[in-house]
Design an enzyme around this catalytic site. Structure first.
Site, PDB file in Angstrom:
ATOM      1  N   LYS A  16       0.878  -1.128  -0.018  1.00  0.00           N
ATOM      2  CA  LYS A  16       0.161  -0.086   0.019  1.00  0.00           C
ATOM      3  C   LYS A  16       1.031   1.184   0.048  1.00  0.00           C
ATOM      4  O   LYS A  16       2.065   1.523   0.544  1.00  0.00           O
ATOM      5  CB  LYS A  16      -1.000   0.126   1.147  1.00  0.00           C
ATOM      6  CG  LYS A  16      -1.667   1.447   1.419  1.00  0.00           C
ATOM      7  CD  LYS A  16      -2.751   1.545   0.409  1.00  0.00           C
ATOM      8  CE  LYS A  16      -3.322   2.846   0.533  1.00  0.00           C
ATOM      9  NZ  LYS A  16      -4.406   3.250  -0.595  1.00  0.00           N
ATOM     10  N   SER A  17       0.733   2.224  -0.799  1.00  0.00           N
ATOM     11  CA  SER A  17       1.319   3.481  -0.817  1.00  0.00           C
ATOM     12  C   SER A  17       1.461   3.955   0.589  1.00  0.00           C
ATOM     13  O   SER A  17       0.645   4.044   1.166  1.00  0.00           O
ATOM     14  CB  SER A  17       0.639   4.500  -1.803  1.00  0.00           C
ATOM     15  OG  SER A  17       0.622   3.980  -3.053  1.00  0.00           O
ATOM     16  N   LEU A  31      -5.442   7.436   1.105  1.00  0.00           N
ATOM     17  CA  LEU A  31      -4.134   7.081   1.672  1.00  0.00           C
ATOM     18  C   LEU A  31      -4.010   6.501   3.233  1.00  0.00           C
ATOM     19  O   LEU A  31      -2.847   6.748   3.804  1.00  0.00           O
ATOM     20  CB  LEU A  31      -3.058   8.031   1.447  1.00  0.00           C
ATOM     21  CG  LEU A  31      -2.220   7.879   0.181  1.00  0.00           C
ATOM     22  CD1 LEU A  31      -1.229   9.359   0.228  1.00  0.00           C
ATOM     23  CD2 LEU A  31      -1.149   6.953   0.306  1.00  0.00           C
ATOM     24  N   ASN A  67       4.242   6.845  -6.374  1.00  0.00           N
ATOM     25  CA  ASN A  67       2.844   7.008  -6.990  1.00  0.00           C
ATOM     26  C   ASN A  67       2.475   8.346  -6.961  1.00  0.00           C
ATOM     27  O   ASN A  67       2.622   9.341  -6.038  1.00  0.00           O
ATOM     28  CB  ASN A  67       2.063   6.481  -5.727  1.00  0.00           C
ATOM     29  CG  ASN A  67       0.740   6.460  -6.303  1.00  0.00           C
ATOM     30  OD1 ASN A  67       0.202   7.208  -7.219  1.00  0.00           O
ATOM     31  ND2 ASN A  67      -0.478   6.081  -5.151  1.00  0.00           N
ATOM     32  N   CYS A  85      -2.298   9.644  -6.936  1.00  0.00           N
ATOM     33  CA  CYS A  85      -3.481   9.304  -5.951  1.00  0.00           C
ATOM     34  C   CYS A  85      -4.372  10.402  -6.312  1.00  0.00           C
ATOM     35  O   CYS A  85      -4.332  11.695  -6.340  1.00  0.00           O
ATOM     36  CB  CYS A  85      -2.950   9.397  -4.718  1.00  0.00           C
ATOM     37  SG  CYS A  85      -4.468   9.125  -3.384  1.00  0.00           S
ATOM     38  N   ILE A 127      -2.456   1.825 -15.354  1.00  0.00           N
ATOM     39  CA  ILE A 127      -2.820   3.086 -14.945  1.00  0.00           C
ATOM     40  C   ILE A 127      -3.491   3.027 -13.557  1.00  0.00           C
ATOM     41  O   ILE A 127      -3.891   1.952 -13.006  1.00  0.00           O
ATOM     42  CB  ILE A 127      -4.259   3.666 -15.589  1.00  0.00           C
ATOM     43  CG1 ILE A 127      -5.521   2.764 -15.517  1.00  0.00           C
ATOM     44  CG2 ILE A 127      -3.642   4.074 -17.015  1.00  0.00           C
ATOM     45  CD1 ILE A 127      -6.684   3.093 -16.049  1.00  0.00           C
ATOM     46  N   GLY A 135     -12.015  -1.398 -12.351  1.00  0.00           N
ATOM     47  CA  GLY A 135     -12.838  -2.408 -12.871  1.00  0.00           C
ATOM     48  C   GLY A 135     -13.124  -2.387 -14.309  1.00  0.00           C
ATOM     49  O   GLY A 135     -12.246  -1.676 -15.112  1.00  0.00           O
ATOM     50  N   THR A 194      -9.074  -4.112  -8.823  1.00  0.00           N
ATOM     51  CA  THR A 194     -10.738  -4.492  -8.164  1.00  0.00           C
ATOM     52  C   THR A 194     -10.855  -5.869  -8.092  1.00  0.00           C
ATOM     53  O   THR A 194     -11.497  -6.273  -7.104  1.00  0.00           O
ATOM     54  CB  THR A 194     -11.517  -3.587  -9.237  1.00  0.00           C
ATOM     55  OG1 THR A 194     -11.348  -2.367  -9.172  1.00  0.00           O
ATOM     56  CG2 THR A 194     -13.034  -3.942  -8.899  1.00  0.00           C
TER      57      THR A 194
HETATM   58  O1  RRO Z   1      -5.642   5.789  -0.984  1.00  0.00           O
HETATM   59  C1  RRO Z   1      -6.491   5.918  -1.979  1.00  0.00           C
HETATM   60  O2  RRO Z   1      -7.603   6.655  -1.780  1.00  0.00           O
HETATM   61  C2  RRO Z   1      -5.984   5.829  -3.295  1.00  0.00           C
HETATM   62  C3  RRO Z   1      -4.657   5.779  -3.804  1.00  0.00           C
HETATM   63 BR1  RRO Z   1      -3.095   6.271  -2.826  1.00  0.00          BR
HETATM   64  C4  RRO Z   1      -4.351   5.626  -5.208  1.00  0.00           C
HETATM   65  O3  RRO Z   1      -3.339   5.738  -5.440  1.00  0.00           O
HETATM   66  N1  RRO Z   1      -5.374   5.346  -5.873  1.00  0.00           N
HETATM   67  C5  RRO Z   1      -6.623   5.300  -5.586  1.00  0.00           C
HETATM   68  O4  RRO Z   1      -7.480   4.820  -6.339  1.00  0.00           O
HETATM   69  N2  RRO Z   1      -6.710   5.353  -4.061  1.00  0.00           N
END
Ligand code: RRO
Length: 315
Positions: A49-50, A77, A131, A134, A196, A225, A276
């Site tokens: 997870k980022s 995030l 990343n 986001c 993407i 999705g 998804t």
């Molecule tokens: O955590 C998120 O809301 C989130 C991130 Br960091 C992202 O890179 N892509 C996304 O769809 N949600």
């Protein structure tokens, strides 16, 4: 018979993946338990997870909603902080050709540089994914839609960072955007791009309740999705045609079957990630999709992914 000879191995530069399938960042990868489960599965590795420098709670709930065609999220995030994921990555990277990709998403240029310094000074020797896309941070833009900002952060990063970096990109929609981002990325020694991220700021409406379905940001959120597969394929293909060959591509977006993986690879993906649909099905999806992809390859007489990677025909 032929199926035994079919290999789904892949690589990004010197990093070998024992299977072309990985999870997409954000999906079932926020804890070390979830990450370990992916590493023990058929997947060729995992993405974390980022991370931000400090742990974050993320946005208020409800912040994710599944629909018949995919999902919308505005997670914001939520994560356990870089220390947590870096430790896991240091301990698990590269075993049995299972790669751990360490994803980071700072809320500012300085936060990203601070995390890259920490990674540079660590024993982690795998791929770091920056990343830049986001869509769900309140009041913040997706950095990768600002090409000068991308050039600026990469210039500052490559000033000191000597390990391998991939860039998580948002979807682009205009061919001039493909040209512009490729021009910037081709200036740097990037290992890969990942195309993407979710399509930012979609809106799902519930007609019965006459309401949005997510609480943060008035209901706006990133789409994943079925909604996004053609956009993802276009981005993989559009970037493959423009990026220098040393930059590999991770194809992400709309994958839920072997056929979807086959299409991403035809467009030029070296490795693919499942977001998804992995959220819906958990790690058994890697077995199912591997089997489906091998069946397609067997039918066509292909034994390796190189046999058809990037070979999409035009009319
Ligand atoms: O955590 C998120 O809301 C989130 C991130 Br960091 C992202 O890179 N892509 C996304 O769809 N949600």
């Amino acid at each position: 018979m032929l199926q035994n000879k079919i290999s789904l191995k892949a690589n990004i530069g010197k990093y070998r993946f024992n299977n072309v399938l990985l999870n997409a960042a954000g999906i079932r990868c926020a804890t070390t338990d979830e990450l370990t489960k992916i590493l023990r599965s058929t997947a060729g590795g995992c993405v974390t997870k980022s991370a931000t420098p400090q742990p974050r709670e993320g946005n208020e709930s409800p912040r994710m909603k599944a629909t018949p065609l995919g999902c919308i999220n505005s997670m914001g995030l939520p994560n356990h902080g870089l220390d947590y994921y870096l430790k896991f990555a240091e301990e698990n990277q590269g075993k049995n050709d299972n790669q751990v990709i360490l994803s980071i998403a700072g809320l500012s240029v300085d936060q990203n540089l601070e995390m890259l310094h920490q990674i540079q000074d660590s024993s982690f020797d795998g791929l770091t994914e920056l990343n830049l896309s986001c869509p769900n941070i309140k009041g913040e833009s997706q950095i990768a839609y600002d090409f000068e900002a991308v050039r600026d952060i990469l210039t500052k990063a490559f000033d000191f960072f000597t390990k391998d970096i991939g860039i998580k990109l948002p979807p682009y929609f205009d061919l001039h955007q493909f040209d512009q981002i490729a021009d910037v990325l081709n200036e740097f020694p990037i290992a890969y791009v990942n195309s993407i991220n979710s399509i930012g700021n979609g809106l799902i409406v519930n007609p019965e309740t006459e309401s949005v379905v997510l609480k943060p940001k008035g209901g706006f959120g990133g789409l994943g999705g079925d909604y996004v597969k053609p956009t993802a394929l276009a981005n993989v293909r559009g970037l493959r045609l423009r990026l220098k060959p040393e930059i590999a591509i991770i194809g992400t977006g709309g994958i839920k079957s072997g056929r979807d993986v086959f299409e991403h690879i035809l467009c030029g993906a070296n490795v693919v990630q499942i977001g998804t649909a992995f959220g819906f099905e958990d790690v058994k999806i890697f077995d199912r999709i591997s089997k489906e992809l091998k069946e397609i390859m067997a039918e066509k007489g292909y034994t390796s992914l190189d046999d058809f990677r990037g070979k999409l025909k035009t009319l």
